[in-house]
Design a protein around this motif. Structure first.
Motif, short mmCIF file in Angstrom:
data_model
loop_
_atom_site.label_atom_id
_atom_site.label_comp_id
_atom_site.label_asym_id
_atom_site.label_seq_id
_atom_site.Cartn_x
_atom_site.Cartn_y
_atom_site.Cartn_z
N SER A 21 50.91 57.21 8.94
CA SER A 21 50.39 57.30 10.30
C SER A 21 51.30 56.53 11.26
O SER A 21 51.67 57.01 12.33
N ALA A 22 51.67 55.33 10.83
CA ALA A 22 52.45 54.46 11.72
C ALA A 22 53.87 55.01 11.95
O ALA A 22 54.36 55.07 13.08
N GLY A 24 56.43 57.52 12.69
CA GLY A 24 56.41 58.87 13.25
C GLY A 24 57.54 59.03 14.24
O GLY A 24 58.54 58.30 14.21
N LEU A 25 57.36 59.98 15.14
CA LEU A 25 58.39 60.24 16.15
C LEU A 25 58.69 58.96 16.92
O LEU A 25 59.83 58.71 17.31
N GLY A 26 57.65 58.14 17.13
CA GLY A 26 57.81 56.89 17.87
C GLY A 26 58.89 56.00 17.28
O GLY A 26 59.69 55.42 18.01
N VAL A 101 43.14 59.82 21.34
CA VAL A 101 43.93 60.27 20.19
C VAL A 101 44.05 61.79 20.18
O VAL A 101 45.08 62.35 19.78
N ILE A 104 46.79 62.46 22.53
CA ILE A 104 48.08 62.11 21.91
C ILE A 104 48.50 63.25 20.98
O ILE A 104 49.62 63.73 21.02
N PHE A 225 52.00 51.99 20.10
CA PHE A 225 52.12 53.40 19.71
C PHE A 225 52.57 53.47 18.26
O PHE A 225 52.04 54.24 17.46
N SER A 226 53.55 52.63 17.93
CA SER A 226 54.14 52.72 16.61
C SER A 226 53.15 52.38 15.51
O SER A 226 53.16 53.00 14.45
N SER A 228 50.01 52.91 15.67
CA SER A 228 48.85 53.81 15.86
C SER A 228 47.60 53.03 16.27
O SER A 228 46.51 53.29 15.75
N THR A 233 42.39 55.13 14.71
CA THR A 233 43.05 55.71 13.53
C THR A 233 43.08 54.70 12.39
O THR A 233 42.70 54.99 11.25
N SER A 330 51.66 61.55 10.62
CA SER A 330 51.01 60.91 11.77
C SER A 330 49.91 61.81 12.33
O SER A 330 48.82 61.34 12.67
N SER A 333 46.56 61.73 10.65
CA SER A 333 45.74 60.54 10.94
C SER A 333 45.07 60.66 12.30
O SER A 333 44.02 60.09 12.54
N GLN A 388 46.12 53.30 25.37
CA GLN A 388 46.24 52.61 24.07
C GLN A 388 46.14 51.10 24.18
O GLN A 388 45.32 50.49 23.49
N1 PFF Z 1 52.48 55.84 15.15
C1 PFF Z 1 52.91 57.16 15.48
C2 PFF Z 1 54.39 57.14 15.82
O1 PFF Z 1 55.00 56.07 15.87
O2 PFF Z 1 54.96 58.19 16.05
C3 PFF Z 1 52.12 57.74 16.62
C4 PFF Z 1 50.62 57.65 16.50
C5 PFF Z 1 49.97 58.03 15.33
C6 PFF Z 1 49.89 57.19 17.59
C7 PFF Z 1 48.59 57.95 15.26
C8 PFF Z 1 48.51 57.12 17.52
C9 PFF Z 1 47.87 57.51 16.35
F1 PFF Z 1 46.58 57.43 16.29
#
Ligand code: PFF
Length: 449
Positions: A21-22, A24-26, A101, A104, A225-226, A228, A233, A330, A333, A388
């Motif tokens: 989850s954590a 991801g694209l971020g 969420v 998002i 964001f990173s 989550s 979540t 991600s 989640s 967030q």
């Molecule tokens: N953490 C994910 C990322 O860094 O791309 C983005 C994300 C996932 C944000 C799940 C919020 C969430 F609930």
């Protein structure tokens, strides 16, 4: 009302799901370019501090509340309150998290669709299907809508399969592959001419930037964001953790793994950018900043891969597979947040909740696809920069002020009997009560002025 709740089968399963989850694209497009544009290692330094003093305590608040309540955010937060008024605020925060969420996911799925389209395009390149590849890499509403929908189908498929057979199983398969692909790509890119300039851009600190409010704001947004945070979540994933697990320790591992992927991604993206620059590709935008975000992934890097000949095709397959995996672990989640609420509190079956909520969110995505210029950036900023951290503030207040301290300690002691005399219990309650809410408020106030 509820059937037996899902639970992760092992610590490894939880770690893969939560890290999935954590990460991801971020991490991959956000962190490296943010770092390079904001003083290199000075940003890294600020980010690491914020990750440990702000994001880790906030993550722990969500995990602990979730495991205690064994429920979704709406039920969990209202259950901590001792007065009806506070319970209503708790439920409101849970609902706001659910809406946030979902929004998002609605923009995330569009970008994830691009990743799938580019992955398919690089496979088409291997098969020498030039026309298909050109169509797939050219932006267009039909392509975007199609691949966004394909991405939703994958997300819904996994979430409907359930906590163990869907989320845990797929995260445990995909996340180790993500690490392997990332490391292989770093090793390859670092052998190319021009890569060392990128490393220097990334790792040489400009400490004059450390106290820059702009830098601190973007590092905070990036950290929330990173990991989550703020949207329920991590709370729902925490609710699937066994009472036998030591939460402060496994939360620490998730934080470390998330940071490590962000830091590793910097070792890939910035050297790749300077290699691209050496090959005549533009890596700065009109304002003189590094090209960041989606444009980096779908214009700068593909241009580089194109110039690398046959090796470039393989690198592109690996890179876009990496991005697709990071997105999918991600997005599942994100969809799980409203699905768990409808399954537990509204008695809807998981299949129906997954399909209907997925379809509703997909409709929002399609509206954004057709009004991209108008809506995309606005939804991104509203959710990640505003909602967030604000919701994170409320989660901290609920864990620090609303919840009874003895009940909180009793929850942490499950799976960590000696918690009371440990470092975590000496520091964290103060953090979540005072430091986290104050830092978030301070950053907001700074932003306004
Ligand atoms: N953490 C994910 C990322 O860094 O791309 C983005 C994300 C996932 C944000 C799940 C919020 C969430 F609930």
């Amino acid at each position: 009302m509820s059937t037996a709740r899902g639970e992760f089968s092992s610590r490894f399963g939880f770690l893969m799901a939560a890290t999935g989850s954590a990460v991801g694209l971020g991490n991959i497009w956000g962190f490296p370019t943010n770092a390079a544009s904001n003083g290199g290692a000075a940003f890294l330094f600020t980010y690491l501090i914020l990750a440990f003093v702000l994001a880790y305590p906030a993550l722990m608040a969500e995990l602990i509340i979730g495991r205690h309540a064994k429920a979704n955010a709406v039920t969990a937060l209202s259950g901590l309150a001792s007065t009806p008024g506070t319970a209503r605020i708790g439920a409101g925060v849970g609902f706001a998290g659910m809406v946030t969420v979902t929004l998002i996911l609605s923009f995330y799925a569009i970008v994830s669709g691009w990743m799938l389209a580019f992955m398919t395009a690089s496979i088409a390149d291997i098969a020498r299907l030039e026309t298909a590849s050109n169509w797939l890499t050219q932006s267009g509403t039909v392509r975007d809508a199609l691949f966004t929908l394909i991405f939703y189908v994958l997300t819904i498929y996994i979430v409907v399969a359930g906590v163990r057979n869907g989320i845990e199983k797929w995260s445990s398969r995909l996340m180790p592959s993500l690490y392997l692909i990332l490391i292989a790509l770093i090793i390859y890119v670092l052998t190319l001419d021009g890569a060392m300039d990128g490393l220097r851009m990334y790792l040489v600190p400009d400490f004059s930037r450390v106290a820059d409010p702009e830098l601190i704001l973007s590092a905070m947004g990036q950290a929330f964001f990173s990991l989550s945070l703020g949207v329920g979540t991590m709370l729902i994933y925490g609710s699937y953790v066994s009472k036998k697990e030591n939460l402060p320790a496994i939360g620490g591992m998730v934080t470390l793994m998330d940071i490590s992927v962000a830091v590793l991604a910097g070792l890939l993206i910035l050297p790749a950018m300077t290699v691209a620059q050496l090959n005549g590709i533009e890596i700065y935008d009109a304002q003189g900043g590094l090209i960041a975000g989606p444009a980096l992934i779908i214009s700068v890097l593909p241009a580089l891969f194109d110039q690398m000949g046959d090796a470039g095709i393989l690198v592109a397959v690996a890179f876009f597979t990496l991005m697709s995996i990071a997105s999918l672990t991600s997005s599942i989640s994100m969809l799980e947040v409203p699905v768990s609420y409808f399954v537990e509190d509204r008695g809807v079956s998981r299949r129906k909740a997954g399909v209907l909520l997925g379809a509703a969110t997909a409709t929002v995505s399609l509206i954004i696809v057709w009004n991209f210029g108008l809506l995309f950036d606005w939804v991104v900023r509203l959710t990640t920069e505003f909602s967030q951290p604000l919701l994170g503030f409320f989660f901290a207040v609920f864990a620090g002020w609303v919840w009874n301290r003895n009940a909180l300690l009793a929850e942490i002691k499950q799976g960590h009997a000696e918690a009371e005399s440990g470092l975590f219990w000496r520091i964290w309650p103060w953090y979540i009560k005072f430091v986290c809410p104050l830092i978030i408020l301070a950053v907001y106030i700074q932003m306004i002025f």
